[in-house]
Design an enzyme around this catalytic site. Structure first.
Site, PDB file in Angstrom:
ATOM      1  N   HIS A 196       0.851  -1.198   0.000  1.00 29.31           N
ATOM      2  CA  HIS A 196       0.000   0.000   0.000  1.00 29.31           C
ATOM      3  C   HIS A 196       0.874   1.230   0.000  1.00 29.31           C
ATOM      4  O   HIS A 196       1.934   1.227   0.624  1.00 29.31           O
ATOM      5  CB  HIS A 196      -0.902   0.001   1.249  1.00 29.31           C
ATOM      6  CG  HIS A 196      -2.058   0.923   1.114  1.00 29.31           C
ATOM      7  ND1 HIS A 196      -1.963   2.258   1.409  1.00 29.31           N
ATOM      8  CD2 HIS A 196      -3.319   0.714   0.674  1.00 29.31           C
ATOM      9  CE1 HIS A 196      -3.137   2.822   1.165  1.00 29.31           C
ATOM     10  NE2 HIS A 196      -3.965   1.917   0.715  1.00 29.31           N
ATOM     11  N   ASP A 238      -7.906  -5.392   0.116  1.00 28.91           N
ATOM     12  CA  ASP A 238      -8.451  -6.216  -0.962  1.00 28.91           C
ATOM     13  C   ASP A 238      -8.051  -7.677  -0.873  1.00 28.91           C
ATOM     14  O   ASP A 238      -8.540  -8.500  -1.653  1.00 28.91           O
ATOM     15  CB  ASP A 238      -7.983  -5.664  -2.322  1.00 28.91           C
ATOM     16  CG  ASP A 238      -8.676  -4.364  -2.648  1.00 28.91           C
ATOM     17  OD1 ASP A 238      -9.862  -4.247  -2.310  1.00 28.91           O
ATOM     18  OD2 ASP A 238      -8.034  -3.471  -3.219  1.00 28.91           O
TER      19      ASP A 238
HETATM   20  N1  CMC Z   1       4.201  -7.591  -4.831  1.00 27.30           N
HETATM   21  C1  CMC Z   1       5.530  -7.579  -5.010  1.00 27.30           C
HETATM   22  N2  CMC Z   1       6.304  -6.458  -4.861  1.00 27.30           N
HETATM   23  C2  CMC Z   1       5.681  -5.331  -4.527  1.00 27.30           C
HETATM   24  C3  CMC Z   1       4.298  -5.265  -4.321  1.00 27.30           C
HETATM   25  C4  CMC Z   1       3.552  -6.449  -4.484  1.00 27.30           C
HETATM   26  N3  CMC Z   1       2.223  -6.458  -4.302  1.00 27.30           N
HETATM   27  N4  CMC Z   1       3.946  -3.994  -4.011  1.00 27.30           N
HETATM   28  C5  CMC Z   1       5.081  -3.286  -3.998  1.00 27.30           C
HETATM   29  N5  CMC Z   1       6.137  -4.090  -4.312  1.00 27.30           N
HETATM   30  C6  CMC Z   1       7.556  -3.699  -4.330  1.00 27.30           C
HETATM   31  C7  CMC Z   1       7.911  -2.884  -5.569  1.00 27.30           C
HETATM   32  O1  CMC Z   1       8.327  -3.711  -6.628  1.00 27.30           O
HETATM   33  C8  CMC Z   1       8.996  -1.996  -5.031  1.00 27.30           C
HETATM   34  O2  CMC Z   1      10.175  -2.754  -4.932  1.00 27.30           O
HETATM   35  P1  CMC Z   1      11.625  -2.056  -5.160  1.00 27.30           P
HETATM   36  O3  CMC Z   1      11.751  -1.059  -4.034  1.00 27.30           O
HETATM   37  O4  CMC Z   1      12.593  -3.182  -5.097  1.00 27.30           O
HETATM   38  O5  CMC Z   1      11.571  -1.404  -6.511  1.00 27.30           O
HETATM   39  C9  CMC Z   1       8.543  -1.692  -3.607  1.00 27.30           C
HETATM   40  O6  CMC Z   1       7.760  -2.828  -3.212  1.00 27.30           O
HETATM   41  C10 CMC Z   1       7.723  -0.416  -3.474  1.00 27.30           C
HETATM   42  O7  CMC Z   1       6.635  -0.513  -4.383  1.00 27.30           O
HETATM   43  P2  CMC Z   1       6.001   0.733  -5.160  1.00 27.30           P
HETATM   44  O8  CMC Z   1       5.368   0.231  -6.407  1.00 27.30           O
HETATM   45  O9  CMC Z   1       7.028   1.816  -5.280  1.00 27.30           O
HETATM   46  O10 CMC Z   1       4.912   1.206  -4.113  1.00 27.30           O
HETATM   47  P3  CMC Z   1       3.682   2.145  -4.407  1.00 27.30           P
HETATM   48  O11 CMC Z   1       3.395   2.849  -3.138  1.00 27.30           O
HETATM   49  O12 CMC Z   1       3.931   2.981  -5.624  1.00 27.30           O
HETATM   50  O13 CMC Z   1       2.508   1.107  -4.766  1.00 27.30           O
HETATM   51  C11 CMC Z   1       0.681  -0.372  -4.623  1.00 27.30           C
HETATM   52  C12 CMC Z   1       1.511   0.718  -3.908  1.00 27.30           C
HETATM   53  C13 CMC Z   1      -0.554  -0.673  -3.792  1.00 27.30           C
HETATM   54  C14 CMC Z   1       0.219   0.127  -5.995  1.00 27.30           C
HETATM   55  C15 CMC Z   1       1.565  -1.642  -4.781  1.00 27.30           C
HETATM   56  O14 CMC Z   1       1.931  -2.130  -3.511  1.00 27.30           O
HETATM   57  C16 CMC Z   1       0.853  -2.748  -5.573  1.00 27.30           C
HETATM   58  O15 CMC Z   1       0.924  -2.755  -6.805  1.00 27.30           O
HETATM   59  N6  CMC Z   1       0.152  -3.706  -4.864  1.00 27.30           N
HETATM   60  C17 CMC Z   1      -0.608  -4.716  -5.552  1.00 27.30           C
HETATM   61  C18 CMC Z   1      -1.950  -4.168  -5.991  1.00 27.30           C
HETATM   62  C19 CMC Z   1      -2.910  -3.964  -4.827  1.00 27.30           C
HETATM   63  O16 CMC Z   1      -3.080  -4.812  -3.972  1.00 27.30           O
HETATM   64  N7  CMC Z   1      -3.590  -2.805  -4.819  1.00 27.30           N
HETATM   65  C20 CMC Z   1      -4.587  -2.465  -3.816  1.00 27.30           C
HETATM   66  C21 CMC Z   1      -4.149  -1.327  -2.939  1.00 27.30           C
HETATM   67  S1  CMC Z   1      -5.170  -1.137  -1.485  1.00 27.30           S
HETATM   68  C22 CMC Z   1      -6.736  -0.790  -2.035  1.00 27.30           C
HETATM   69  C23 CMC Z   1      -6.864   0.387  -2.934  1.00 27.30           C
HETATM   70  O17 CMC Z   1      -6.094   1.347  -2.895  1.00 27.30           O
HETATM   71  O18 CMC Z   1      -7.812   0.382  -3.699  1.00 27.30           O
END
Ligand code: CMC
Length: 431
Positions: A309, A366
């Site tokens: 998140h 989720d």
């Molecule tokens: N699985 C594997 N690696 C992950 C995941 C994941 N679900 N989420 C983040 N990472 C890694 C990412 O690759 C990065 O690694 P590194 O630092 O080595 O490059 C690190 O963790 C930070 O990730 P980010 O993409 O910079 O984080 P963000 O804050 O931009 O993204 C997020 C947040 C929710 C989009 C992301 O965690 C994600 O894609 N999660 C899966 C989708 C999901 O469950 N979404 C629902 C969010 S909660 C409900 C809502 O908002 O509607």
């Protein structure tokens, strides 16, 4: 927290500096007000994904991502989940205070009496392919509400704005259920005013004209809980979209339709649908290890859906409440879903893995919600629609707050231009 009143930003080479005020809310991190930076230094700021930018002042929802805290209007989510109802939470988000009995009865009456759709909506619905995704239908149908109610909306009149918000909370479930029934070829069911909000919705979804619907008590309880937990989450992508559209003076139906579109993405509300697909693909608990390895491999393009998140760097407090309810729903309904076992093993494996631990990636709201929806008989394509029904309460509350905010301005970010520098046009004959 320090009591610094301002910070000075200096470009020592150009010899320019700006003193920027520090702004503080009632809780949370202080913010540097960069509004006068361009004028005084010629610089803009760059913040891809708004990871460090507050876009407004808001008194609706507070999140402390490190501590796993979520408050609606100051009330902890755990207390609301235990004692409140979705409609009461919607009132709270919109109005800032919990209603007394009379206020709640008035609000419930209003919402109940605005649940009907205009009959012409059925023609609109009939224009979709039978296999259209319900989020696509919902988005189009909610946007089209403006065609029915725009004339009656004086955006300067707070009462008319409030009524638009009530209409959206009331009609989105009716539209959502109609989309579902259309997709399975069932006749649209009109809302029954003698039922309360969540039960009415379940009847619109599942009742057939030929017989009564016997709902197990846990169904309404679980859905009400999920609606409470999804009702608001401060400036997330869809709410920020609603605010951006709202900032132009566009009507709230258009703004909420845009919010629905933003919610659909798998990085946001579409994750609940994606989680279930992922669990199905993993299939059995013995395949969990492979999935975890794949999620860690950046070249795989695969992420654990329902994990991580932007704000929570700790367990999402909503996820623990939903986890508990998932067990209750499956037990009460006598459902033996092998995917629950896969989900639990996956959570366990990820929480022990250094990749997830070091990045503070925990299950989010989720991760388990889809298992409840599935047990209630909802098809996967409807999961994000459920999220949209609940989040409508948050979207309209933010829209109302924004419309009354004397500081609000049209949202208009800047950019770092990376295109061509000026060059002369060459006629096609000379190219
Ligand atoms: N699985 C594997 N690696 C992950 C995941 C994941 N679900 N989420 C983040 N990472 C890694 C990412 O690759 C990065 O690694 P590194 O630092 O080595 O490059 C690190 O963790 C930070 O990730 P980010 O993409 O910079 O984080 P963000 O804050 O931009 O993204 C997020 C947040 C929710 C989009 C992301 O965690 C994600 O894609 N999660 C899966 C989708 C999901 O469950 N979404 C629902 C969010 S909660 C409900 C809502 O908002 O509607």
């Amino acid at each position: 927290m320090s009591d610094t009143k301002s910070v000075v930003i200096t470009d020592s080479i150009a010899g320019k500096s700006a003193e920027l005020p520090i702004l503080r809310g009632t809780m949370g991190a202080a913010c540097v007000d960069i509004g006068k930076l361009p004028k005084e230094t010629g610089y803009f700021t760059y913040d891809q994904g708004f990871v460090a930018t507050a876009s407004c002042r808001s008194a609706i929802t507070y999140i402390d991502g490190d501590e796993g805290v979520l408050l609606y209007r100051g009330y902890p989510i755990q207390q609301l989940a235990k004692g409140s109802s979705f409609l009461e939470v919607a009132y709270l988000l919109m109005n800032g205070e919990l209603p007394d009995a009379q206020q709640f009865a008035g609000f419930e009456h209003e919402v109940t009496h605005h649940t009907m759709m205009h009959e012409a909506f059925k023609n609109f619905l009939g224009g979709f392919r039978h296999d259209a995704h319900p989020m696509a239908m919902l988005c189009g149908m909610v946007g089209s509400l403006a065609a029915f109610y725009h004339e009656g909306l004086d955006m300067e009149d707070p009462e008319q704005r409030r009524m638009a918000a009530v209409r959206l909370i009331a009609k989105v479930p009716t539209i959502a259920a109609a989309c579902y029934r259309y997709s399975i070829g069932w006749p649209v069911r009109y809302p029954r005013n003698n039922l309360e909000f969540v039960t009415r919705f379940l009847h619109m979804m599942f009742e057939v004209p030929s017989g009564p619907l016997n709902l197990p008590p846990v169904a309404a309880k679980a859905l009400d809980l999920l609606f409470i937990l999804h009702a608001d989450h401060e400036q997330n992508a869809s709410t920020s979209t609603v605010r951006l559209v709202g900032s132009t003076g566009a009507n709230p139906y258009a703004a909420v339709a845009a919010g629905i579109a933003a919610l659909w993405g798998p990085a946001h509300g579409g994750a609940n649908e994606a989680v279930l697909k992922m669990l199905g693909e993993i299939g059995t608990p013995d395949q969990v290890g492979k999935a975890v390895e794949k999620a860690k491999d950046k070249n795989s393009g695969f992420r654990l859906m329902g994990f991580g998140h932007r704000v929570y760097k700790n367990y999402d407090p909503r996820a623990s409440i939903i986890r508990e309810m998932t067990h209750k729903v499956l037990t009460d309904l006598g459902v033996n879903d092998p995917l629950l076992e896969v989900a639990m093993r996956l959570e366990e494996a990820a929480l022990k893995d250094d990749y997830f631990v070091s990045r503070k990636l925990y299950p989010n709201v989720d991760f388990y919600s889809g298992l409840i929806y599935k047990a209630l008989g909802l098809p996967t394509e409807m999961f994000t629609v459920m999220f949209a029904i609940a989040r409508t309460a948050g979207w309209v509350s933010h829209w109302l707050e924004q419309q009354a905010d004397p500081e609000a301005k049209i949202g208009r970010p800047r950019q770092i231009y990376t295109g061509a520098t000026p060059r002369d046009y060459v006629p096609i004959s000379a190219r």
